[in-house]
Design an enzyme around this catalytic site. Structure first.
Site, PDB file in Angstrom:
ATOM      1  N   ALA A   1       0.830  -1.198   0.000  1.00  0.00           N
ATOM      2  CA  ALA A   1       0.000   0.000   0.000  1.00  0.00           C
ATOM      3  C   ALA A   1       0.872   1.258   0.000  1.00  0.00           C
ATOM      4  O   ALA A   1       0.766   2.117   0.877  1.00  0.00           O
ATOM      5  CB  ALA A   1      -0.994  -0.006   1.163  1.00  0.00           C
ATOM      6  N   HIS A   2       1.771   1.304  -0.948  1.00  0.00           N
ATOM      7  CA  HIS A   2       2.570   2.507  -1.192  1.00  0.00           C
ATOM      8  C   HIS A   2       3.139   2.430  -2.609  1.00  0.00           C
ATOM      9  O   HIS A   2       3.010   1.397  -3.273  1.00  0.00           O
ATOM     10  CB  HIS A   2       3.696   2.638  -0.145  1.00  0.00           C
ATOM     11  CG  HIS A   2       4.713   1.545  -0.163  1.00  0.00           C
ATOM     12  ND1 HIS A   2       4.837   0.607   0.831  1.00  0.00           N
ATOM     13  CD2 HIS A   2       5.673   1.242  -1.067  1.00  0.00           C
ATOM     14  CE1 HIS A   2       5.812  -0.228   0.547  1.00  0.00           C
ATOM     15  NE2 HIS A   2       6.342   0.131  -0.614  1.00  0.00           N
ATOM     16  N   ALA A   3       3.747   3.519  -3.037  1.00  0.00           N
ATOM     17  CA  ALA A   3       4.462   3.531  -4.320  1.00  0.00           C
ATOM     18  C   ALA A   3       5.847   4.096  -4.061  1.00  0.00           C
ATOM     19  O   ALA A   3       6.103   4.706  -3.019  1.00  0.00           O
ATOM     20  CB  ALA A   3       3.717   4.400  -5.324  1.00  0.00           C
TER      21      ALA A   3
END
Ligand code: TYD
Length: 137
Positions: free
Chosen positions: A54-56
């Site tokens: 749940a990140h980039a």
């Protein structure tokens, strides 16, 4: 700068040296891995039902490998999503910079191995999906 899409992220098939006493897979910079590996980390003891990721990342690219067990990786470029189940230690999902990722459905005892192109840098993270959509707009 070119925006990477989910369609640019391939599964890399690593060689497997099979032996009746077990298998070996070797992964080398510039040969099986299309970037220089600066960091290796692994997730383990993942409780059932947990989600990770749940990140980039802005700059970092990585190969995600199910060293043991299985899990689902969903990559998202802000337009399209693709979910890949990783379940064999000789496959690596190449996640390019600028893609959102979510990892779920970990099997019991799963080990998620990551080969990353950068050392750990909090400034390279995009932590919320709203911020991500703004970034890729
Ligand atoms: P994080 O990247 O948020 O994990 P995930 O996206 O898999 O849920 O990292 C979780 C914690 O671990 C956070 O406190 C930072 C720390 N960490 C490091 O110190 N070094 C690393 O190389 C990584 C990947 C995480």
């Amino acid at each position: 700068m070119k925006k990477n899409t989910v369609f640019d992220c391939n599964i890399i098939h690593f060689p497997r040296i099979a032996n009746r006493a077990g298998n070996i897979t070797a992964v080398q910079n510039g040969i099986e891995v299309p970037f220089d590996v600066k960091r290796v980390y692994y997730l383990y003891d993942i409780p059932g039902g947990e989600d990770r990721g749940a990140h980039a990342h802005k700059k970092l690219e990585q190969l995600i490998i199910a060293a043991s067990g299985s899990f689902d990786v969903t990559i998202d470029d802000g337009r399209n999503k693709k979910t890949v189940q990783l379940n064999r230690p000789f496959f690596g999902l190449h996640v390019l910079p600028g893609l959102w990722r979510d990892i779920s459905n970990f099997s019991s005892g799963a080990i998620l191995l990551v080969l990353a192109s950068e050392t750990y840098n909090t400034a390279d993270y995009i932590r919320t999906y709203d911020e991500y959509l703004n970034y890729v707009k």
